[in-house]
Design an enzyme around this catalytic site. Structure first.
Site, PDB file in Angstrom:
ATOM      1  N   GLU A 113     -20.210 -42.773  21.102  1.00 16.77           N
ATOM      2  CA  GLU A 113     -19.279 -41.579  21.761  1.00 16.77           C
ATOM      3  C   GLU A 113     -17.527 -42.244  21.962  1.00 16.77           C
ATOM      4  OE1 GLU A 113     -20.823 -40.071  25.166  1.00 16.77           O
ATOM      5  OE2 GLU A 113     -22.879 -39.543  24.221  1.00 16.77           O
ATOM      6  N   ASN A 172     -22.706 -43.805  16.847  1.00 15.89           N
ATOM      7  CA  ASN A 172     -23.536 -42.753  17.503  1.00 15.89           C
ATOM      8  C   ASN A 172     -22.541 -41.926  18.112  1.00 15.89           C
ATOM      9  OD1 ASN A 172     -26.288 -41.682  18.028  1.00 15.89           O
ATOM     10  ND2 ASN A 172     -25.698 -42.105  20.123  1.00 15.89           N
ATOM     11  N   HIS A 175     -27.512 -32.815  20.647  1.00 10.69           N
ATOM     12  CA  HIS A 175     -27.672 -31.975  21.824  1.00 10.69           C
ATOM     13  C   HIS A 175     -27.494 -30.632  21.355  1.00 10.69           C
ATOM     14  CE1 HIS A 175     -29.051 -35.416  24.027  1.00 10.69           C
ATOM     15  NE2 HIS A 175     -27.776 -36.215  23.654  1.00 10.69           N
ATOM     16  N   GLU A 198     -30.699 -38.056  19.365  1.00 12.45           N
ATOM     17  CA  GLU A 198     -31.012 -37.554  20.860  1.00 12.45           C
ATOM     18  C   GLU A 198     -31.336 -36.155  20.807  1.00 12.45           C
ATOM     19  OE1 GLU A 198     -27.712 -38.791  23.435  1.00 12.45           O
ATOM     20  OE2 GLU A 198     -27.549 -40.758  22.253  1.00 12.45           O
ATOM     21  N   ASP A 245     -32.016 -32.554  21.353  1.00 11.06           N
ATOM     22  CA  ASP A 245     -32.740 -31.480  22.309  1.00 11.06           C
ATOM     23  C   ASP A 245     -32.096 -30.322  22.058  1.00 11.06           C
ATOM     24  OD1 ASP A 245     -30.434 -32.139  23.709  1.00 11.06           O
ATOM     25  OD2 ASP A 245     -31.544 -33.386  25.069  1.00 11.06           O
TER      26      ASP A 245
HETATM   27  O1  G3I Z   1     -31.463 -45.333  38.694  1.00 10.84           O
HETATM   28  C1  G3I Z   1     -30.212 -44.509  39.498  1.00 10.84           C
HETATM   29  C2  G3I Z   1     -31.143 -44.268  40.672  1.00 10.84           C
HETATM   30  O2  G3I Z   1     -31.510 -45.661  41.395  1.00 10.84           O
HETATM   31  C3  G3I Z   1     -30.095 -43.472  41.479  1.00 10.84           C
HETATM   32  O3  G3I Z   1     -30.924 -43.371  42.848  1.00 10.84           O
HETATM   33  C4  G3I Z   1     -29.814 -42.257  41.038  1.00 10.84           C
HETATM   34  C5  G3I Z   1     -28.801 -41.777  41.930  1.00 10.84           C
HETATM   35  O4  G3I Z   1     -27.794 -40.982  40.969  1.00 10.84           O
HETATM   36  O5  G3I Z   1     -29.116 -42.723  39.835  1.00 10.84           O
HETATM   37  C6  G3I Z   1     -30.078 -43.278  38.782  1.00 10.84           C
HETATM   38  O6  G3I Z   1     -29.505 -43.495  37.778  1.00 10.84           O
HETATM   39  C7  G3I Z   1     -29.163 -42.386  36.776  1.00 10.84           C
HETATM   40  C8  G3I Z   1     -29.790 -42.658  35.480  1.00 10.84           C
HETATM   41  O7  G3I Z   1     -29.492 -41.538  34.810  1.00 10.84           O
HETATM   42  C9  G3I Z   1     -31.382 -42.825  35.557  1.00 10.84           C
HETATM   43  O8  G3I Z   1     -32.145 -41.652  36.050  1.00 10.84           O
HETATM   44  C10 G3I Z   1     -27.706 -42.157  36.535  1.00 10.84           C
HETATM   45  O9  G3I Z   1     -27.122 -41.967  37.990  1.00 10.84           O
HETATM   46  C11 G3I Z   1     -27.419 -41.070  35.669  1.00 10.84           C
HETATM   47  O10 G3I Z   1     -26.031 -41.077  35.473  1.00 10.84           O
HETATM   48  C12 G3I Z   1     -28.145 -41.490  34.399  1.00 10.84           C
HETATM   49  O11 G3I Z   1     -27.763 -40.407  33.530  1.00 10.84           O
HETATM   50  C13 G3I Z   1     -28.080 -40.579  31.980  1.00 10.84           C
HETATM   51  C14 G3I Z   1     -27.006 -40.537  31.531  1.00 10.84           C
HETATM   52  O12 G3I Z   1     -26.987 -40.721  30.041  1.00 10.84           O
HETATM   53  C15 G3I Z   1     -25.870 -41.390  31.831  1.00 10.84           C
HETATM   54  O13 G3I Z   1     -24.574 -40.741  31.516  1.00 10.84           O
HETATM   55  C16 G3I Z   1     -29.261 -39.969  31.441  1.00 10.84           C
HETATM   56  O14 G3I Z   1     -30.513 -40.425  32.174  1.00 10.84           O
HETATM   57  C17 G3I Z   1     -29.286 -40.197  30.090  1.00 10.84           C
HETATM   58  O15 G3I Z   1     -30.403 -39.077  29.731  1.00 10.84           O
HETATM   59  C18 G3I Z   1     -28.008 -39.917  29.539  1.00 10.84           C
HETATM   60  O16 G3I Z   1     -28.184 -40.190  28.097  1.00 10.84           O
HETATM   61  C19 G3I Z   1     -27.013 -39.926  27.361  1.00 10.84           C
HETATM   62  C20 G3I Z   1     -27.109 -40.772  26.125  1.00 10.84           C
HETATM   63  O17 G3I Z   1     -26.912 -42.286  26.555  1.00 10.84           O
HETATM   64  C21 G3I Z   1     -25.794 -40.616  25.305  1.00 10.84           C
HETATM   65  N1  G3I Z   1     -25.526 -39.483  24.784  1.00 10.84           N
HETATM   66  C22 G3I Z   1     -25.490 -38.362  25.899  1.00 10.84           C
HETATM   67  C23 G3I Z   1     -26.903 -38.583  26.552  1.00 10.84           C
HETATM   68  C24 G3I Z   1     -27.000 -37.448  27.843  1.00 10.84           C
HETATM   69  O18 G3I Z   1     -25.856 -37.450  28.595  1.00 10.84           O
END
Ligand code: G3I
Length: 469
Positions: free
Chosen positions: A160, A202, A238, A265, A267
């Site tokens: 990105e 990517n 997405h 990715e 969906d």
């Molecule tokens: O693990 C912590 C947890 O300990 C905490 O309590 C909680 C509170 O906010 O956060 C948890 O972490 C989160 C993590 O996902 C695991 O669930 C983060 O806040 C959250 O920001 C993170 O989001 C991820 C996101 O990328 C980050 O921007 C998503 O799971 C993940 O699906 C998403 O994936 C991205 C790809 O990497 C790149 N392309 C887009 C895609 C979707 O946004």
């Protein structure tokens, strides 16, 4: 990416469709009847993958579907920078290692996601800029790709980095502000660290021919013309309620540059058109001989980052959705990849043109002296291209161990060091002296550490001398 952006994606619905024109000679029409996503994809020479959140590996219902249907995995979060290097120079591979172990035990390939991304930078990196950040990011790429060396099918080296909208240019970030060459520096460092992994760029909102995908296309074309190592481009996909009519043509134009493409990715917004769009994406991949696989961003609807969009192929209770059947049918109906002499470019992992002009980095030069009883020794492995090089230097402590070390190399005339990781350089031309950084100066007897540097000009014939302190 921001979830809301998903809903603003390009609009034309064209997802149904028979095989498009432009099918290459490497595709052979062979209907088959696989009964799982992975079997059907494998029959056509592709993989079918899922993004996995680490904690889900202890959910039996989830793992049952994962192992039955998918033969590739990518870590949803566990291999990102904030997860793998939460403090500078202190690496944590727990989550990534667990996923790799699961994959290896179940015959799955692993996509690495992502070495560098402006989001999910650890706090310490968010606060950095300029040459300090450049060094830290290259060190991150080197360390993480080295740790997983030999276990990764393809790395999202950079994720990105392009802006949304009509500019076709780079997205602003602290990484981008280290200089426009940060992406190629990252790819070069990744190639040195794991020469067997395919190296991918990517991004999202690249689901047709638009300003953003064209900006990326131009970068890939430029990289290929200058010998910057890039092997593949990931299209996140997405998707909202429609699929762009030129989705397949967009994949094909990248493939025609001599890179593989993957859907990384996938969906799709739940609802009436979901099954059609999933099928359209699958058909598009099948019709592009260099489209080597499809990954959905999760397994069941309730595993998805998209909350209530119901964006995946399985219901929360594990039942297969209509979209699942449409994907399976599209895989079974699709052409198989059959290698052909007319295939443009290599289809197997490996360096792209031009090939390195020196031995691969794992082969130390034969002139390396054996470790002395005291002090230290150093050896250099070089990855060169026309006009530049990345050098990896192995420092080995002698029988007394080290408290610190210095390595000197004399560069050929006209060459200069442009950045260094896991060491501090003094000077950039002529004789350059590299000194350990805080965390890698103290070595036990026989212990090895590595640092690296990138340079312009020729790096041929570097003979390092190591001094312990
Ligand atoms: O693990 C912590 C947890 O300990 C905490 O309590 C909680 C509170 O906010 O956060 C948890 O972490 C989160 C993590 O996902 C695991 O669930 C983060 O806040 C959250 O920001 C993170 O989001 C991820 C996101 O990328 C980050 O921007 C998503 O799971 C993940 O699906 C998403 O994936 C991205 C790809 O990497 C790149 N392309 C887009 C895609 C979707 O946004």
């Amino acid at each position: 990416m921001n979830h809301k952006r998903v809903l603003r994606l390009a609009v034309t619905v064209a997802a149904t469709g028979a095989l498009a024109a432009g099918m290459t000679m490497t595709l052979t029409s062979t209907a088959s009847a696989g009964t799982t996503l992975k079997a059907s994809a494998a029959e056509k020479g592709r993989y079918f993958g899922a993004a996995v959140a680490g904690q889900k590996l202890s959910d039996n219902a989830y793992v049952t579907i994962l192992n039955r249907e998918f033969n590739s995995v990518v870590a949803e979060n566990d291999m990102k920078w904030d997860a793998t290097e939460p403090q500078q120079g202190r690496f944590n591979y727990t989550g990534g290692d667990r996923l790799v172990a699961h994959a290896q035990a179940n015959g799955m390939s692993v996509r690495g996601h992502a070495l560098l991304w402006y989001q999910q930078e650890p706090g310490w990196a968010q606060n950095m800029s300029g040459s300090a950040l450049r060094s830290a990011m290259i060190n991150h790429v080197t360390q993480v790709a080295t740790h997983f060396k030999g276990k990764i099918y393809a790395w999202d080296v950079v994720n990105e980095a392009f802006a949304d909208g009509n500019s076709g240019g780079r997205r602003d970030s602290n990484l981008q502000r280290t200089g426009n060459d940060w992406i190629e520096a990252a790819f070069r460092a990744a190639r040195v660290a794991d020469p067997g992994a395919k190296l991918c760029y990517n991004d999202y909102n690249t689901d047709g021919i638009n300003a953003k995908s064209t900006g990326i296309y131009n970068m890939v074309r430029d990289f290929k013309s200058r010998g910057v190592p890039i092997d593949c481009v990931g299209f996140q996909s997405h998707l909202g309620t429609s699929l762009s009519s030129d989705y397949q043509a967009n994949l094909q134009r990248f493939a025609d540059l001599g890179v593989d493409v993957q859907i990384t990715e996938l969906d799709v917004m739940g609802g009436g058109n979901q099954a059609n769009i999933f099928a359209g994406v699958t058909r598009a991949c099948m019709n592009v001989s260099r489209c080597t696989g499809i990954t959905t961003w999760g397994v069941r609807d309730c595993d998805s980052w998209r909350g209530s969009d119901n964006a995946l192929l399985f219901e929360c209770n594990g039942n297969k959705k209509a979209a699942y059947t449409s994907v399976l049918n599209a895989l079974n109906a699709g052409p198989a990849i059959t290698p052909s002499p007319t295939t443009p470019g290599p289809t197997t992992p490996g360096p792209t043109s031009p090939p390195p002009t020196t031995p691969p980095p794992t082969t130390p030069p034969p002139t390396t002296p054996p470790p002395g009883p005291e002090g230290c020794t150093a050896s250099v492995s070089l990855n060169s291209w026309n006009g530049g090089f990345v050098a990896s230097v192995k420092v080995t402590a002698g029988s007394a161990g080290t408290n610190g070390w210095n390595v000197s190399v004399t560069l050929p005339g006209g060459a200069s060091v442009t950045n260094t990781w896991s060491a501090t350089a003094s000077g950039s031309t002529g004789t350059v002296r590299f000194t350990n950084v805080n965390y890698n100066g103290r070595l036990a007897a026989g212990q090895v550490t590595e640092f690296g540097f990138q340079g312009t000009g020729s790096g041929a014939g570097l003979t390092p001398t190591c001094t312990a302190s």
